[in-house]
Every structure is written in structure tokens, then in C-alpha cells.
Design a protein around this motif. Structure first.
Motif, PDB file in Angstrom:
ATOM      1  N   MET A   1      19.295 -43.227  -3.976  1.00  0.00           N
ATOM      2  CA  MET A   1      18.437 -43.992  -4.871  1.00  0.00           C
ATOM      3  C   MET A   1      17.588 -43.043  -5.699  1.00  0.00           C
ATOM      4  O   MET A   1      17.337 -41.906  -5.308  1.00  0.00           O
ATOM      5  CB  MET A   1      17.538 -44.931  -4.076  1.00  0.00           C
ATOM      6  CG  MET A   1      16.524 -44.265  -3.171  1.00  0.00           C
ATOM      7  SD  MET A   1      15.480 -45.452  -2.265  1.00  0.00           S
ATOM      8  CE  MET A   1      16.690 -46.150  -1.125  1.00  0.00           C
ATOM      9  N   ARG A  38      22.222 -50.543  -6.733  1.00  0.00           N
ATOM     10  CA  ARG A  38      22.258 -49.228  -6.088  1.00  0.00           C
ATOM     11  C   ARG A  38      21.308 -49.185  -4.890  1.00  0.00           C
ATOM     12  O   ARG A  38      21.635 -48.610  -3.847  1.00  0.00           O
ATOM     13  CB  ARG A  38      21.893 -48.133  -7.098  1.00  0.00           C
ATOM     14  CG  ARG A  38      23.052 -47.685  -7.971  1.00  0.00           C
ATOM     15  CD  ARG A  38      22.747 -46.364  -8.664  1.00  0.00           C
ATOM     16  NE  ARG A  38      21.674 -46.496  -9.645  1.00  0.00           N
ATOM     17  CZ  ARG A  38      21.881 -46.805 -10.920  1.00  0.00           C
ATOM     18  NH1 ARG A  38      23.113 -47.044 -11.356  1.00  0.00           N
ATOM     19  NH2 ARG A  38      20.861 -46.884 -11.751  1.00  0.00           N
ATOM     20  N   GLU A  42      22.347 -48.649  -0.982  1.00  0.00           N
ATOM     21  CA  GLU A  42      21.728 -47.597  -0.166  1.00  0.00           C
ATOM     22  C   GLU A  42      21.083 -48.186   1.086  1.00  0.00           C
ATOM     23  O   GLU A  42      21.178 -47.615   2.180  1.00  0.00           O
ATOM     24  CB  GLU A  42      20.665 -46.868  -0.998  1.00  0.00           C
ATOM     25  CG  GLU A  42      19.968 -45.733  -0.288  1.00  0.00           C
ATOM     26  CD  GLU A  42      20.806 -44.463  -0.218  1.00  0.00           C
ATOM     27  OE1 GLU A  42      20.462 -43.595   0.592  1.00  0.00           O
ATOM     28  OE2 GLU A  42      21.812 -44.378  -0.961  1.00  0.00           O
TER      29      GLU A  42
END
Length: 305
Positions: A1, A38, A42
Motif C-alpha cells: 500500500m 489495493r 493488502e
């Protein structure tokens, strides 16, 4: 990230809308969505829930939002301090406060600060309540908030500067104008009390004291206002009795025909600075805060400390 992923996610949680953040960032909604995806990849868990009117964070999203907001605020603050150190006396001081606070409390300080720091930019963001000031401190790259003292939000420090006694603002031709002080019975008898907004910090102080004095909430409902200047103006028009703090400037020539009657049964209202951490203020922000504290006109009120 990435930091950008976290910044966008916090912005989406605050706005409750992907499209609104896309407009603010001048990008597509798809680009905003990719930042969130994203983070979800993660974290291995969903962070947003879609509703008819937008999106809200899931329980996992709320955990990440709180941590990200705190972390990003600290990083942004550190980057600004590094920038100020690199540029010497140049830089900026960002302040959030209510619409009338600059005029009542900071006019002389602004003039003096600009004279002694000509290369420094002073930026003011107007908000409508102390709660909004806390949110702005936590969410944006701001240094100082000038507020009515109340219960601090998590991660916020309060530093009172001035105590303001309460007064009843009435027209000169009002029966109360001849009084040297207003008593609880006068407040109970008034059917036209002009009070702060119901959910404001100052209204909370008043409601607590009214309850102790046995003033019924119906008696104290009156006319609500958004700022103190509006309350005083309504009193000047003869539309009621305004319960206001004894603000700097109210006793000057700008309010002919207005009488301010002390209300000693109400405890003074404290106003001053809210910051994320006083010890971490930039030298420029500390200098402006100190200038306001030294030059703040207090009228019938008094400085703290």
C-alpha cells in the motif's frame, strides 16, 4: 500500500462518496476505486460497504481509517516542519476557527505577525463549530484551531487563552437595560432568549447551567443563531435578548443603542487554542499563537494565566 492509497481511502470515508473524491482530485472514479482495491487486497478484507447514498467503512475500514488519519497527519506535519526548516523564516501558518473569531480576537495579532514575519503566509479556514475544528485538525494539514473550550477529541490538546463573562445584549429602550445585572429570574421571564445553536459547545455550557438554575428548556428555546454577531444584531433589532459572551468590540462605538447587562450567574466561557500536540508546533505556528495570546483584546473579560 502507498501513502496515496491511504490518503484517498481516508478522503472517501470522510466524504462517503467515491465520485466526490474523484472530483476533488480531478481524476476518474475508477482511479479512486483502484486505490481502495489495493488496500483491500493488502488487508485481505473488505474496507467499504456500498449503500444507496454512497459508501461507508466496514468495521475493518473504520480501524484502518482511524490509524491512517493519525499517521498521515503526523507525516504531513513532519514534512511541513522540514520544509519550514529548509526555508528558514518563510512558510505558512494554517488556522481553523469560526466565522467571527478573526475579527474579535486576532486582528491586532495578524497585523503584528505580518509585520514581523513578512514572508510567512497566514491561511484561515472557517468552520461552524468546535467539533468541526477538531475534525479539521485531524483531517487536514492545519496548525491551530481557535475554539470554545469543551471536551477535547482524542489526540487533541486544549490551551485556554481568555475567559469571557456572559452578558445579556438588549436594546437601550428595553426594561432590562437599566439593570446592573441580570438574575436567573430575568432569564426565566424572557420569552425571547437568543441562544447559540443547540449542538454547539457554548450552548452545552449554557444548557448545563440553565438546568442547575431551574430554567426550563422550553423557556430557553428562543431563537437560535449561527454566530455571536448575528445574535447581537437580532437584539439590536429588538427581536429578543441575546445571551452572548462579552466579546472584544461589543462595547465600542459599533453598537449604538445596545446595552450589555452582566449575567454573573453564568460561569465564564473559556476560549483558546486546540492543537494536535503543542510541543510539535512549528516555530512559526507557536509565534502566531503567542502573538494572539499577547495582543488579544479582552474588554471586560480576562486573560488566562
Amino acid at each position: 500500500m502507498t501513502l496515496d492509497d491511504l490518503r484517498v481511502f481516508v478522503a472517501v470515508c470522510r466524504a462517503g462518496s467515491l465520485s466526490a473524491v474523484a472530483r476533488d482530485l480531478s481524476c476518474t472514479q475508477s482511479a479512486v476505486s483502484q486505490h481502495v482495491k489495493r488496500l483491500e487486497k493488502e488487508a485481505g478484507i473488505g474496507l467499504l460497504e456500498r449503500h444507496a447514498r454512497g459508501v461507508v467503512p466496514t468495521p475493518a475500514g473504520r480501524i484502518l481509517r482511524a490509524a491512517a488519519a493519525d499517521g498521515l497527519g503526523a507525516i504531513d506535519h513532519a514534512l511541513r516542519r522540514l520544509d519550514d526548516l529548509a526555508r528558514g523564516e518563510s512558510g505558512s501558518v494554517r488556522v481553523t476557527t469560526g466565522a467571527t473569531s478573526v475579527r474579535h480576537f486576532m486582528a491586532e495579532a495578524i497585523v503584528e505577525f505580518r509585520r514581523t514575519h513578512p514572508q510567512v503566509s497566514l491561511e484561515f479556514q472557517t468552520v461552524s463549530s468546535s467539533r468541526s475544528c477538531f475534525e479539521a485538525l485531524a483531517a487536514h494539514d492545519l496548525d491551530l484551531a481557535w475554539i470554545t473550550m469543551g471536551t477535547p477529541a482524542r489526540g487533541i490538546e486544549l490551551h485556554p487563552v481568555v475567559e469571557l463573562p456572559w452578558v445579556l445584549a438588549v436594546r437601550d429602550d428595553d426594561a432590562l437595560a437599566a439593570r446592573t445585572r441580570a438574575e436567573p429570574d430575568d432569564l426565566r421571564a424572557s420569552a425571547q432568549l437568543i441562544l447559540p445553536p443547540e449542538h454547539s459547545t457554548s450552548r452545552g455550557h449554557l444548557d448545563d447551567r440553565f438546568a442547575e438554575l431551574g430554567i426550563a428548556s422550553g423557556t430557553a428555546s428562543g431563537t437560535g443563531i449561527a454566530d455571536w454577531d448575528t445574535a447581537v444584531h437580532l437584539a439590536e433589532l429588538g427581536l429578543g435578548h441575546a445571551v452572548v459572551p462579552d466579546l472584544p468590540g461589543l462595547r465600542g462605538p459599533g453598537h449604538p443603542g445596545l446595552t450589555l447587562v452582566p449575567v454573573p450567574c453564568l460561569p465564564p466561557l473559556q476560549v483558546g487554542w486546540a492543537v494536535r500536540r503543542w510541543s510539535a508546533l512549528t516555530p512559526l505556528a507557536r509565534a502566531f499563537a503567542d502573538t494572539v495570546g499577547r495582543t488579544c483584546p479582552v474588554g471586560a473579560a480576562g486573560p488566562i494565566g
